[in-house]
Motif scaffolding. Structure first.
Motif, short mmCIF file in Angstrom:
data_model
loop_
_atom_site.label_atom_id
_atom_site.label_comp_id
_atom_site.label_asym_id
_atom_site.label_seq_id
_atom_site.Cartn_x
_atom_site.Cartn_y
_atom_site.Cartn_z
N LEU A 45 0.84 -1.20 0.00
CA LEU A 45 0.00 0.00 0.00
C LEU A 45 0.87 1.25 0.00
O LEU A 45 0.61 2.20 -0.76
CB LEU A 45 -0.92 0.00 1.22
CG LEU A 45 -1.75 1.27 1.45
CD1 LEU A 45 -2.66 1.56 0.25
CD2 LEU A 45 -2.57 1.17 2.73
N THR A 48 2.38 1.64 -3.37
CA THR A 48 1.38 2.10 -4.33
C THR A 48 1.10 3.59 -4.19
O THR A 48 0.94 4.31 -5.19
CB THR A 48 0.07 1.30 -4.14
OG1 THR A 48 0.35 -0.09 -4.35
CG2 THR A 48 -0.99 1.75 -5.13
N LEU A 49 1.04 4.08 -2.96
CA LEU A 49 0.81 5.52 -2.75
C LEU A 49 1.97 6.34 -3.28
O LEU A 49 1.78 7.40 -3.90
CB LEU A 49 0.58 5.79 -1.26
CG LEU A 49 -0.72 5.22 -0.68
CD1 LEU A 49 -0.77 5.43 0.83
CD2 LEU A 49 -1.94 5.85 -1.35
N THR A 52 1.64 6.26 -7.04
CA THR A 52 0.50 7.06 -7.48
C THR A 52 0.86 8.54 -7.51
O THR A 52 0.53 9.25 -8.48
CB THR A 52 -0.71 6.83 -6.54
OG1 THR A 52 -1.08 5.43 -6.59
CG2 THR A 52 -1.91 7.67 -6.96
N ILE A 235 -6.31 1.76 -6.25
CA ILE A 235 -6.30 1.75 -4.78
C ILE A 235 -7.51 0.99 -4.25
O ILE A 235 -7.40 0.21 -3.29
CB ILE A 235 -6.24 3.19 -4.25
CG1 ILE A 235 -4.87 3.81 -4.62
CG2 ILE A 235 -6.44 3.22 -2.74
CD1 ILE A 235 -4.75 5.29 -4.32
N LEU A 239 -6.89 -2.46 -2.03
CA LEU A 239 -7.30 -2.43 -0.64
C LEU A 239 -8.35 -3.50 -0.33
O LEU A 239 -8.22 -4.27 0.63
CB LEU A 239 -7.86 -1.05 -0.29
CG LEU A 239 -6.85 0.05 0.07
CD1 LEU A 239 -7.57 1.38 0.23
CD2 LEU A 239 -6.10 -0.29 1.35
#
Length: 432
Positions: A45, A48-49, A52, A235, A239
């Protein structure tokens, strides 16, 4: 109309949105889940953030280049104009690696999805068959190709929304947080290539700039709507999928979403089979769109003198680069026979981040070198936004090299050999 250099302008903002999303959307269906294996759910996560943010900064900056220089060569042309012929070669090589190795990974996933639906489908033969089918669709013409992309992309987006709606009630935070960072913070860096897979190839819209109606207006609309759509989907899917079961069950397969639906609804459920069947549309959208992208990159590099001129031939009836489509397909079929999806994704991501670095450097150079260049869309918050994109791209590049050393050696050795050949033959002077 010339049969060697002319493309047809037919694409609207809706077509460009579909191409932007279609190029990437298979990344929401498979491939990203290998990031869990590298970093766990929370580690991935975070990765990925980071990615992004990088892509949002990159797209808002890259759109300035695409609208200022609407050329089918895309990144290669920006780097050539900013940094000279050698810069163009580096960016062109990186872009080709990105697109040529993304397609066999998707083709193999297509074969895996069909095998999940019906074990009678051979994964490898199905993947090779996909190359023949979708190269033929691309051959028929850009407008027909774009309409096909629009249809399958709309279906793919709708299915991801349906998927999130089905699995959301079964999400459990304790599942998501179990063994959430098995390799600590270093796992985040190892997972970056798989987070890149969520967005990889969106920049391929630049390669249809010459086929867009009023590119100075339509390209920003296509790019920005596309990246926002993809960020929300990526996302949401990642998630929700991470909280329905022990994520280890989904971390090393090429069909995580049908498997997730099977866990929630039961593998014998009609909805599970239906979902896997419709799920093919996401893979088809990306596979088809990336074929469009690599054929235009091969065409542009050949037209620019970097590759044999024969690759720049345009079919006299359909006005598509048929030779580039054929050659790109043959390279992809050879690659798909390796059957190494994970390695193909890493190679593709490596090519992508090298191209992102070259593009952001080109943006800074062109701002100084050509201050009077018409820029219908300017990167907001310049120089902060492109600097963020450049720094995060370099971070991703370092992480990929550190965690995938021998694949990186292969990539840079081939690039070095091409540069040596380019200089020793004097092509760098001829193209200056």
């Amino acid at each position: 109309m010339s049969n060697t250099t002319s493309l047809t302008r037919a694409l609207t903002p809706l077509h460009l949105w579909a191409i932007a999303v279609g190029l990437v959307i298979s990344g929401e269906y498979f491939g990203w889940n290998y990031g869990w294996e590298a970093a766990g759910t929370v580690g991935f996560l975070i990765a990925t953030l980071i990615v992004t943010v990088m892509y949002l900064a990159f797209i808002f900056s890259f759109t300035e280049l695409t609208t200022s220089i609407p050329h089918s060569g895309g990144p290669y042309e920006y780097a050539r104009r900013a940094l000279g012929p050698i810069g163009g070669l580096v960016a062109g090589f990186a872009t080709l690696v990105e697109f040529l190795f993304a397609t066999p990974a998707i083709a193999y996933a297509l074969g895996s999805y069909l095998h999940f639906l019906h074990p009678g489908f051979n994964v490898l033969y199905t993947a090779i068959g996909c190359y023949f089918i979708f190269s033929l669709i691309n051959f028929w013409g850009i407008k027909e190709s774009a309409m096909f992309t629009l249809g399958v992309t709309l279906l793919a987006v709708a299915e991801l929304l349906l998927f999130m709606g089905i699995v959301a009630p079964h999400f459990r935070m304790e599942n998501f947080m179990r063994d959430s960072m098995p390799h600590g913070y270093m796992g985040i860096f190892a997972a970056l290539p798989f987070a890149i897979w969520f967005y990889l190839a969106i920049e391929g819209v630049a390669m249809v700039a010459e086929e867009s109606k009023d590119p100075k207006r339509t390209i920003p609309l296509g790019y920005i709507s596309g990246i926002v759509t993809l960020a929300l989907l990526a996302i949401g899917v990642m998630l929700l999928t991470g909280g329905i079961t022990d994520w280890h069950r989904l971390s090393s397969i090429d069909y995580p979403l049908p498997e997730a639906i099977g866990i929630v609804m039961g593998k014998d459920s009609g909805l599970t089979k239906l979902f896997a069947g419709i799920g093919l549309f996401g893979l088809v959208a990306s596979f088809h769109s990336i074929i469009l992208g690599y054929s235009r990159q091969l065409f542009a590099l050949a037209r620019g003198g970097y590759l044999p001129r024969g690759l720049a031939r345009i079919h006299p009836r359909f006005h598509t680069p048929h030779v580039a489509l054929l050659v790109g397909g043959l390279i992809g079929i050879i690659a798909v026979c390796s059957g190494t999806t994970q390695q193909l994704i890493i190679l593709s991501a490596l090519g992508a981040v090298v191209m992102y670095v070259m593009s952001m450097v080109s943006l800074f150079v062109l701002r100084r070198k050509e201050p009077d260049l018409e820029r219908p869309f300017k990167a907001p918050f310049y120089p902060i936004l492109p600097a963020i994109a450049l720094i995060l791209s370099l971070l991703c590049l370092i992480a990929i090299v550190v965690y995938n050393f021998w694949l990186s050696v292969l990539f840079f050795a081939l690039l070095g050999a091409l540069l040596l050949l380019f200089v020793s033959t004097g092509l760098h002077k001829k193209l200056a």
